[in-house]
Design a protein around this motif. Structure first.
Motif, PDB file in Angstrom:
ATOM      1  N   SER A   1       0.816  -1.198  -0.015  1.00  0.00           N
ATOM      2  CA  SER A   1      -0.114  -0.088   0.112  1.00  0.00           C
ATOM      3  C   SER A   1       0.872   1.146   0.032  1.00  0.00           C
ATOM      4  N   PHE A   2       1.836   1.324   0.699  1.00  0.00           N
ATOM      5  CA  PHE A   2       2.952   2.424   0.682  1.00  0.00           C
ATOM      6  C   PHE A   2       3.515   2.877  -0.629  1.00  0.00           C
ATOM      7  N   GLN A   3       3.761   1.441  -1.519  1.00  0.00           N
ATOM      8  CA  GLN A   3       4.416   1.865  -2.817  1.00  0.00           C
ATOM      9  C   GLN A   3       3.014   2.067  -3.740  1.00  0.00           C
ATOM     10  N   ASN A   4       1.815   1.614  -3.354  1.00  0.00           N
ATOM     11  CA  ASN A   4       0.728   2.126  -4.377  1.00  0.00           C
ATOM     12  C   ASN A   4       0.753   3.751  -4.271  1.00  0.00           C
ATOM     13  N   LEU A   5       0.949   4.306  -3.139  1.00  0.00           N
ATOM     14  CA  LEU A   5       0.757   5.672  -3.144  1.00  0.00           C
ATOM     15  C   LEU A   5       1.771   6.532  -3.769  1.00  0.00           C
ATOM     16  N   LEU A   6       3.105   6.033  -3.322  1.00  0.00           N
ATOM     17  CA  LEU A   6       4.369   6.727  -3.740  1.00  0.00           C
ATOM     18  C   LEU A   6       4.574   6.724  -5.255  1.00  0.00           C
ATOM     19  N   TYR A   7       4.491   5.313  -5.659  1.00  0.00           N
ATOM     20  CA  TYR A   7       4.492   4.822  -7.147  1.00  0.00           C
ATOM     21  C   TYR A   7       3.535   5.540  -8.026  1.00  0.00           C
ATOM     22  N   ALA A   8       2.411   5.778  -7.472  1.00  0.00           N
ATOM     23  CA  ALA A   8       1.220   6.268  -8.155  1.00  0.00           C
ATOM     24  C   ALA A   8       1.698   7.640  -8.416  1.00  0.00           C
ATOM     25  N   ILE A   9       2.179   8.381  -7.510  1.00  0.00           N
ATOM     26  CA  ILE A   9       2.512   9.800  -7.762  1.00  0.00           C
ATOM     27  C   ILE A   9       3.834   9.998  -8.636  1.00  0.00           C
ATOM     28  N   ALA A  10       4.745   8.889  -8.586  1.00  0.00           N
ATOM     29  CA  ALA A  10       5.822   8.671  -9.556  1.00  0.00           C
ATOM     30  C   ALA A  10       5.246   8.506 -10.935  1.00  0.00           C
ATOM     31  N   ARG A  11       4.371   7.673 -11.258  1.00  0.00           N
ATOM     32  CA  ARG A  11       3.723   7.432 -12.445  1.00  0.00           C
ATOM     33  C   ARG A  11       2.745   8.611 -12.927  1.00  0.00           C
ATOM     34  N   PHE A  12       2.245   9.378 -12.024  1.00  0.00           N
ATOM     35  CA  PHE A  12       1.415  10.659 -12.410  1.00  0.00           C
ATOM     36  C   PHE A  12       2.538  11.602 -13.162  1.00  0.00           C
ATOM     37  N   HIS A  13       3.649  11.828 -12.456  1.00  0.00           N
ATOM     38  CA  HIS A  13       4.646  12.339 -12.999  1.00  0.00           C
ATOM     39  C   HIS A  13       5.254  12.225 -14.546  1.00  0.00           C
ATOM     40  N   GLU A  14       5.371  10.659 -14.415  1.00  0.00           N
ATOM     41  CA  GLU A  14       6.134  10.037 -15.760  1.00  0.00           C
ATOM     42  C   GLU A  14       4.975  10.180 -16.860  1.00  0.00           C
ATOM     43  N   TYR A  15       3.656  10.328 -16.669  1.00  0.00           N
ATOM     44  CA  TYR A  15       2.444  10.175 -17.612  1.00  0.00           C
ATOM     45  C   TYR A  15       2.607  11.804 -18.065  1.00  0.00           C
ATOM     46  N   THR A  16       2.427  12.855 -16.979  1.00  0.00           N
ATOM     47  CA  THR A  16       1.962  13.964 -17.538  1.00  0.00           C
ATOM     48  C   THR A  16       3.033  15.014 -17.649  1.00  0.00           C
ATOM     49  N   ASN A  17       4.399  14.736 -16.907  1.00  0.00           N
ATOM     50  CA  ASN A  17       5.364  15.528 -16.716  1.00  0.00           C
ATOM     51  C   ASN A  17       5.120  16.580 -15.712  1.00  0.00           C
ATOM     52  N   ARG A  18       4.301  16.155 -14.840  1.00  0.00           N
ATOM     53  CA  ARG A  18       4.214  17.214 -13.601  1.00  0.00           C
ATOM     54  C   ARG A  18       3.756  16.499 -12.464  1.00  0.00           C
ATOM     55  N   TYR A  19       3.607  17.193 -11.253  1.00  0.00           N
ATOM     56  CA  TYR A  19       3.463  16.166 -10.028  1.00  0.00           C
ATOM     57  C   TYR A  19       1.990  16.743  -9.742  1.00  0.00           C
ATOM     58  N   PRO A  20       1.141  15.737  -9.258  1.00  0.00           N
ATOM     59  CA  PRO A  20      -0.266  16.241  -8.698  1.00  0.00           C
ATOM     60  C   PRO A  20      -0.363  17.346  -7.756  1.00  0.00           C
ATOM     61  N   GLU A  21      -1.548  17.863  -7.571  1.00  0.00           N
ATOM     62  CA  GLU A  21      -1.926  18.802  -6.586  1.00  0.00           C
ATOM     63  C   GLU A  21      -2.673  18.428  -5.648  1.00  0.00           C
ATOM     64  N   ASN A  22      -3.570  17.421  -5.850  1.00  0.00           N
ATOM     65  CA  ASN A  22      -4.613  16.807  -5.082  1.00  0.00           C
ATOM     66  C   ASN A  22      -4.568  15.147  -5.376  1.00  0.00           C
ATOM     67  N   ILE A  23      -4.673  14.716  -4.221  1.00  0.00           N
ATOM     68  CA  ILE A  23      -4.748  13.138  -4.407  1.00  0.00           C
ATOM     69  C   ILE A  23      -5.864  12.481  -3.685  1.00  0.00           C
ATOM     70  N   THR A  24      -6.614  11.453  -4.520  1.00  0.00           N
ATOM     71  CA  THR A  24      -7.650  10.587  -3.838  1.00  0.00           C
ATOM     72  C   THR A  24      -7.421   9.324  -4.203  1.00  0.00           C
ATOM     73  N   VAL A  25      -7.467   8.610  -2.988  1.00  0.00           N
ATOM     74  CA  VAL A  25      -7.122   7.046  -2.982  1.00  0.00           C
ATOM     75  C   VAL A  25      -8.623   6.289  -2.636  1.00  0.00           C
ATOM     76  N   VAL A  26      -8.879   5.279  -3.433  1.00  0.00           N
ATOM     77  CA  VAL A  26      -9.854   4.547  -3.415  1.00  0.00           C
ATOM     78  C   VAL A  26      -9.453   3.124  -3.067  1.00  0.00           C
ATOM     79  N   GLY A  27     -10.071   2.703  -1.875  1.00  0.00           N
ATOM     80  CA  GLY A  27      -9.702   1.248  -1.497  1.00  0.00           C
ATOM     81  C   GLY A  27     -10.479   0.760  -0.297  1.00  0.00           C
ATOM     82  N   TYR A  28      -9.851  -0.267   0.614  1.00  0.00           N
ATOM     83  CA  TYR A  28     -10.809  -0.597   1.638  1.00  0.00           C
ATOM     84  C   TYR A  28     -11.193   0.393   2.820  1.00  0.00           C
ATOM     85  N   GLU A  29     -11.941   0.416   3.387  1.00  0.00           N
ATOM     86  CA  GLU A  29     -12.569   1.436   4.411  1.00  0.00           C
ATOM     87  C   GLU A  29     -11.630   1.239   5.685  1.00  0.00           C
ATOM     88  N   MET A  30     -11.270  -0.276   5.625  1.00  0.00           N
ATOM     89  CA  MET A  30     -10.449  -0.460   6.958  1.00  0.00           C
ATOM     90  C   MET A  30      -9.090   0.064   6.962  1.00  0.00           C
TER      91      MET A  30
END
Length: 355
Positions: free
Chosen positions: A209-238
């Motif tokens: 799960s930690f890498q889900n978040l960190l690597y998704a940020i890195a992939r966002f940059h890789e895809y768009t050439n910028r870093y996000p300004e807001n993040i929403t994570v969808v997953g288990y409520e628990m």
């Protein structure tokens, strides 16, 4: 034959001569080790002893005075031309500011939309069978797609690696396949005559799960050439507390720009899953914030049967030292938060409504 003893008179004469010799003569008298050399050695030994005493007694003071040095990445970094030549980004991608992450939990191996909820079409752990887990996975996918459809400035990223020895694909790719077959992917209309842009992609290397978040940020940059300004994570409520209290804090992501959408399993299974999350997820991360020691590291190894490693050192070099951060005793303990510069540091001083 033994030599004859020296006479008493000769001895007295020698003794008288020796007493009249100067100190300089004594020091320069030839021997196996000259007296001067012996004195120099003694002085050096005394100096060395005093110096070592100083190092021993003032070691703590030096440790306090010398600040912790955090290695900085060599910036700016430019990927090789052979890589850049293959990248042609649509201009609409530069306007994307919202990262929506759907964290993977299993791999769907089917190709028929009618079989999405069939457990036999999923590669599951034993504890994931029954109890509505597969339905929760599908709801995560649909929720993420719906959120992305509602925000034209968002990019949906399914995150998860090739975690099962029997799989030929990744968690992220299988989630993407479900979204494609279900016709729910967010699409931006054509701009300046260009083709439509699908605002969804995969992150195929995360192992927890930690890498889900960190690597998704890195992939966002890789895809768009910028870093996000807001993040929403969808997953288990628990897993809400794990993401909002631990992973977000470990990345120093601003709380005001982070949202978590929880979709859980129902009934008795939800109670069992919540207990398992506390013991096997939340608590281990409270002792090992970056998941790089002991139990959490062993989980990553077990989930990487094909020895994959990510490309983000190349595509997101600003995150290199963060991705390498694994604090131990020398850094103050396993829960020491990374203190180096981050691309989103400026967001702390910018309100959400200003961007």
């Amino acid at each position: 034959m033994l030599p004859l003893p020296v006479s008493l008179a000769v001895r007295k004469q020698f003794s008288s001569t020796r007493t009249r010799r100067s100190t300089k003569d004594v020091l320069l008298t030839r021997s196996r080790v000259t007296n001067l050399g012996l004195l120099l050695l003694a002085c050096f030994a005394a100096f060395s002893f005093v110096l070592n005493l100083g190092w021993y007694f003032f070691a703590d003071a030096r440790a306090v005075e010398v600040p912790l040095v955090i290695e900085r990445p060599r910036l700016p970094y430019t990927p090789p031309t052979s890589v850049l030549d293959t990248i042609q980004r649509d201009e609409t991608l530069s306007a994307l500011t919202h990262l929506i992450v759907v964290a993977g939990h299993a791999i769907w191996k089917g190709n028929d939309a009618a079989e999405i909820l069939d457990e036999d079409q999923w590669i599951l752990e034993i504890y994931q069978r029954g109890g509505g887990r597969v339905n929760a996975f599908v709801q995560h996918i649909m929720t993420g797609a719906q959120l992305a459809a509602e925000d034209a400035n968002s990019l949906l990223i399914f995150s998860g690696g090739q975690t099962r020895p029997s799989s030929t694909t990744t968690e992220a790719e299988s989630y993407m396949r479900i979204a494609v077959l279900s016709d729910v992917l967010p699409i931006s209309p054509p701009v300046s005559g260009l083709d439509v842009t699908v605002r969804a992609t995969t992150e195929d290397y995360a192992l927890d799960s930690f890498q889900n978040l960190l690597y998704a940020i890195a992939r966002f940059h890789e895809y768009t050439n910028r870093y996000p300004e807001n993040i929403t994570v969808v997953g288990y409520e628990m897993k809400r507390r794990r993401f909002t209290e631990l992973h977000r804090a470990a990345l120093r992501w601003p709380e005001s720009r982070f949202r978590y959408i929880g979709v859980d399993v129902d009934g008795e299974e939800a109670v069992k899953a919540k207990d398992g999350e506390i013991m096997n997820g939340y608590l281990p991360y409270t002792f090992d914030l970056y998941g790089c020691h002991g139990l959490l590291l062993s989980k990553r190894r077990a989930r990487n049967p094909f020895h994959r490693f990510h490309p983000y050192y190349t595509s997101s070099p600003e995150l290199a030292t963060l991705m390498n951060w694994c604090p131990g005793p020398a850094e103050g303990g396993q829960t020491t938060v990374y203190g180096g510069p981050l691309p989103w540091d400026h967001l702390d001083n910018v309100s959400s409504g200003d961007t």
